[in-house]
Design a protein around this motif. Structure first.
Motif, PDB file in Angstrom:
ATOM      1  N   MET A 131      47.664  70.720  43.807  1.00 60.61           N
ATOM      2  CA  MET A 131      47.677  69.609  44.565  1.00 60.61           C
ATOM      3  C   MET A 131      46.667  69.156  45.754  1.00 60.61           C
ATOM      4  N   VAL A 132      46.174  70.383  46.296  1.00 59.42           N
ATOM      5  CA  VAL A 132      45.300  70.483  47.200  1.00 59.42           C
ATOM      6  C   VAL A 132      43.765  70.065  46.627  1.00 59.42           C
ATOM      7  N   LEU A 133      43.550  70.749  45.200  1.00 60.82           N
ATOM      8  CA  LEU A 133      42.431  70.130  44.712  1.00 60.82           C
ATOM      9  C   LEU A 133      42.247  68.593  44.113  1.00 60.82           C
ATOM     10  N   MET A 134      43.509  68.447  43.758  1.00 56.21           N
ATOM     11  CA  MET A 134      43.663  66.882  43.419  1.00 56.21           C
ATOM     12  C   MET A 134      43.231  65.974  44.727  1.00 56.21           C
ATOM     13  N   ARG A 135      43.794  66.376  45.574  1.00 60.05           N
ATOM     14  CA  ARG A 135      43.326  65.604  47.029  1.00 60.05           C
ATOM     15  C   ARG A 135      42.117  65.405  47.413  1.00 60.05           C
ATOM     16  N   VAL A 136      41.436  66.576  47.278  1.00 59.77           N
ATOM     17  CA  VAL A 136      40.189  66.482  47.468  1.00 59.77           C
ATOM     18  C   VAL A 136      39.136  65.816  46.709  1.00 59.77           C
ATOM     19  N   MET A 137      39.581  65.832  45.395  1.00 60.06           N
ATOM     20  CA  MET A 137      38.994  64.953  44.357  1.00 60.06           C
ATOM     21  C   MET A 137      38.942  63.492  44.639  1.00 60.06           C
ATOM     22  N   LEU A 138      40.271  63.221  45.080  1.00 61.91           N
ATOM     23  CA  LEU A 138      40.500  61.994  45.444  1.00 61.91           C
ATOM     24  C   LEU A 138      39.838  61.401  46.596  1.00 61.91           C
ATOM     25  N   LEU A 139      39.630  62.089  47.572  1.00 59.29           N
ATOM     26  CA  LEU A 139      39.139  61.972  49.031  1.00 59.29           C
ATOM     27  C   LEU A 139      37.572  61.875  48.815  1.00 59.29           C
ATOM     28  N   LEU A 140      37.078  62.602  47.913  1.00 57.41           N
ATOM     29  CA  LEU A 140      35.483  62.706  47.554  1.00 57.41           C
ATOM     30  C   LEU A 140      35.310  61.196  46.784  1.00 57.41           C
ATOM     31  N   SER A 141      36.094  60.737  46.084  1.00 55.92           N
ATOM     32  CA  SER A 141      35.917  59.393  45.330  1.00 55.92           C
ATOM     33  C   SER A 141      36.041  58.292  46.309  1.00 55.92           C
ATOM     34  N   LEU A 142      37.066  58.422  47.427  1.00 52.19           N
ATOM     35  CA  LEU A 142      37.120  57.370  48.291  1.00 52.19           C
ATOM     36  C   LEU A 142      36.079  57.200  49.063  1.00 52.19           C
ATOM     37  N   CYS A 143      35.302  58.476  49.629  1.00 55.85           N
ATOM     38  CA  CYS A 143      34.480  58.436  50.737  1.00 55.85           C
ATOM     39  C   CYS A 143      33.068  57.828  50.165  1.00 55.85           C
ATOM     40  N   LEU A 144      33.010  57.761  49.034  1.00 56.64           N
ATOM     41  CA  LEU A 144      31.958  56.902  48.047  1.00 56.64           C
ATOM     42  C   LEU A 144      32.079  55.575  48.503  1.00 56.64           C
ATOM     43  N   LEU A 145      33.361  55.359  48.584  1.00 55.20           N
ATOM     44  CA  LEU A 145      33.790  53.728  48.849  1.00 55.20           C
ATOM     45  C   LEU A 145      33.531  53.163  50.149  1.00 55.20           C
ATOM     46  N   LEU A 146      33.423  53.969  51.087  1.00 54.23           N
ATOM     47  CA  LEU A 146      33.457  53.831  52.641  1.00 54.23           C
ATOM     48  C   LEU A 146      32.603  52.709  52.968  1.00 54.23           C
ATOM     49  N   ALA A 147      31.383  52.751  52.602  1.00 58.66           N
ATOM     50  CA  ALA A 147      30.397  51.559  53.020  1.00 58.66           C
ATOM     51  C   ALA A 147      30.853  50.246  52.247  1.00 58.66           C
ATOM     52  N   GLU A 186      55.403  57.808  45.960  1.00 60.31           N
ATOM     53  CA  GLU A 186      56.353  58.275  46.814  1.00 60.31           C
ATOM     54  C   GLU A 186      56.072  59.374  47.691  1.00 60.31           C
ATOM     55  N   ASP A 187      54.735  59.334  48.585  1.00 65.71           N
ATOM     56  CA  ASP A 187      54.266  60.111  49.327  1.00 65.71           C
ATOM     57  C   ASP A 187      53.487  59.360  50.099  1.00 65.71           C
ATOM     58  N   HIS A 188      54.318  59.302  51.470  1.00 65.92           N
ATOM     59  CA  HIS A 188      53.599  58.533  52.468  1.00 65.92           C
ATOM     60  C   HIS A 188      52.271  59.153  53.070  1.00 65.92           C
ATOM     61  N   GLN A 189      52.439  60.357  53.179  1.00 65.11           N
ATOM     62  CA  GLN A 189      51.331  61.105  53.789  1.00 65.11           C
ATOM     63  C   GLN A 189      50.027  60.922  52.983  1.00 65.11           C
ATOM     64  N   LEU A 190      50.040  61.027  51.671  1.00 59.19           N
ATOM     65  CA  LEU A 190      49.046  60.877  50.623  1.00 59.19           C
ATOM     66  C   LEU A 190      48.299  59.514  50.816  1.00 59.19           C
ATOM     67  N   ALA A 191      49.414  58.550  50.895  1.00 63.02           N
ATOM     68  CA  ALA A 191      49.019  57.217  51.102  1.00 63.02           C
ATOM     69  C   ALA A 191      48.370  56.847  52.057  1.00 63.02           C
ATOM     70  N   HIS A 192      48.926  57.374  53.297  1.00 62.90           N
ATOM     71  CA  HIS A 192      47.961  57.159  54.619  1.00 62.90           C
ATOM     72  C   HIS A 192      46.589  57.991  54.561  1.00 62.90           C
ATOM     73  N   TRP A 193      46.821  58.894  54.099  1.00 64.45           N
ATOM     74  CA  TRP A 193      45.432  59.904  53.821  1.00 64.45           C
ATOM     75  C   TRP A 193      44.488  59.072  53.028  1.00 64.45           C
ATOM     76  N   VAL A 194      44.797  58.565  51.940  1.00 64.10           N
ATOM     77  CA  VAL A 194      43.568  57.692  51.158  1.00 64.10           C
ATOM     78  C   VAL A 194      43.142  56.488  51.887  1.00 64.10           C
ATOM     79  N   PHE A 195      43.856  55.912  52.971  1.00 67.45           N
ATOM     80  CA  PHE A 195      43.503  54.801  53.386  1.00 67.45           C
ATOM     81  C   PHE A 195      42.615  55.133  54.834  1.00 67.45           C
ATOM     82  N   ALA A 196      42.186  56.360  55.114  1.00 69.48           N
ATOM     83  CA  ALA A 196      41.399  56.768  55.976  1.00 69.48           C
ATOM     84  C   ALA A 196      40.008  55.931  56.143  1.00 69.48           C
ATOM     85  N   PRO A 197      39.366  55.843  55.143  1.00 70.53           N
ATOM     86  CA  PRO A 197      38.240  54.878  54.895  1.00 70.53           C
ATOM     87  C   PRO A 197      38.282  53.577  55.678  1.00 70.53           C
TER      88      PRO A 197
END
Length: 409
Positions: free
Chosen positions: A1-17, A348-359
């Protein structure tokens, strides 16, 4: 689960700009726009500039619908008197279409009459049950229409194509000198069926205690929300991640006992339920469709309006509303009609959803620092799902198991 979140965060950080072009209502930011000048499409031009059955347009073909198939019930007849249906088969097949296609077509009919008084929208092809189109045509699913104007004035077709784009069709193709082809996403698509919304008439509470219809929220407003410990606090309204002003949707209504409140939201939206405890921080987020009578929600107390208190759900039922809005706040929560809800849906994971909206939060914070937030509010947002959450959905579909998503997604 942690690895999945790290992969997802890396993908999303590329979108920040690129998030900068979409923070706040709609795509883009900057100076206040002048009234939009509509530019006709050219022959053979299509918008968006991708293939029809791809992610960025109307999506994949899901199979032919026949009158005797289970999916036939998903088609709805369109008897709008402001639309002329050719119906050369005399079966009313051209009137049958998905609800999303119907909504966009009705919106376009209004635009046509406004653009050319005395002229109506004309549909030459709708749902096809006879195999007259190419293999895997969206006409077989009631997701596509071919259109002209009632006067068949070909000089109008370029502008008609543009009006169809503005009406919200997911793919518009000025296919030939004889007609324009328009199509929409499937009803079970994240961009077609609202993942999580509230009716526009739902009320939110502003920082100064005044209430306001949710649909009137503007960038810069601060609304009542809650932190992870269940404490009420003001939170910045950032954007609508979905809005549909002319689309009828089904909503779940959660009605509580004392104090009596009604929270109306789409089935895939998340709401906080107490975990058999009076501790307001001991909650879990769950889909509205899974909430049952007897469970407890957190509501604003009448005697203590500055605090959240548990209130038992007395009944659950459904209603239909014409408009819907999905707001996002900096804290990821919001008080709607006196009840605490999440800003997120589909997973059905509020924390994950909030996390990926960090950008999004980071970019909006940056714009606030440079004094550009107010200018964002002048940018027009089209109906539909904002590109960022739609992109998140498709990234998530690669990284998460299908069981992680709401069944309707």
């Amino acid at each position: 689960m942690v690895l999945m979140r790290v992969m997802l965060l890396l993908s999303l950080c590329l979108l920040l700009a690129s998030v900068g072009s979409g923070c706040g209502p709609g795509r883009g930011y900057g100076k206040r726009r002048r009234p939009k000048k509509l530019t006709p499409l050219s022959l053979k031009q299509f918008i968006p500039n991708v293939a029809e059955k791809t992610l960025g347009a109307s999506g994949k073909y899901e199979g032919k619908i026949a009158r005797n198939s289970d999916r036939f019930k998903d088609l709805t007849p369109n008897y709008n008197p402001d639309i002329i249906f050719k119906d050369e088969e005399n079966t009313n097949a051209d009137r049958l279409m998905t609800q999303r296609c119907k909504d966009k077509l009705n919106s376009l009919a209004i635009s046509v009459m406004n653009q050319w008084p005395g002229v109506k929208l004309r549909v030459t092809e709708g749902w096809d049950e006879d195999g007259h189109h190419s293999e895997e045509s969206l006409h077989y699913e009631g997701r596509a229409v071919d259109i002209t104007t009632s006067d068949r004035d070909k000089s109008k077709y370029g502008m008609l194509s543009r009006l169809a784009v503005e009406a919200g069709f997911d793919w518009v193709y000025y296919e030939s000198k004889a007609h324009i082809h328009c199509s929409v996403k499937a009803e079970n698509s994240v961009a077609a069926k609202s993942g999580g919304c509230f009716p526009g008439s739902s009320m939110v509470i502003l920082e100064d205690g005044r209430t306001k219809p949710l649909k009137e929220l503007q960038v810069g407003d601060r609304v009542l929300a809650a932190d992870q410990q269940g404490n009420l606090l003001p939170s910045d309204f950032l954007m609508f991640i979905d809005q549909g002003r002319q689309i009828t949707r089904q909503f779940q209504v959660l009605e509580t006992e004392e104090p009596r409140h009604k929270l109306t939201l789409t089935p895939a939206h998340l709401v906080f339920v107490l975990n058999n405890s009076t501790d307001k921080s001991n909650t879990r987020a769950m889909f509205a469709s899974n909430v049952k009578p007897g469970q407890q929600l957190l509501v604003v107390g009448k005697e203590k309006p500055g605090h959240l208190i548990p209130s038992t759900v007395r009944q659950v039922y459904t209603e239909q509303h014409e408009d819907s809005y999905a707001p996002v706040t900096s804290h990821g929560t919001i008080i709607v009609d006196q009840v605490l809800a999440s800003c997120y849906a589909l997973v059905e994971d509020h924390q994950l959803a909030h996390w990926v909206f960090a950008p999004v939060r980071l970019w909006c914070a940056f714009l606030s620092l440079v004094g550009m937030v107010k200018e964002l509010d002048s940018v027009h947002q089209k109906d539909g799902v904002h590109w960022y959450p739609e992109l998140l959905y498709y990234i998530g579909s690669w990284l998460l198991d299908s069981s992680s998503f709401h069944p309707q997604s």
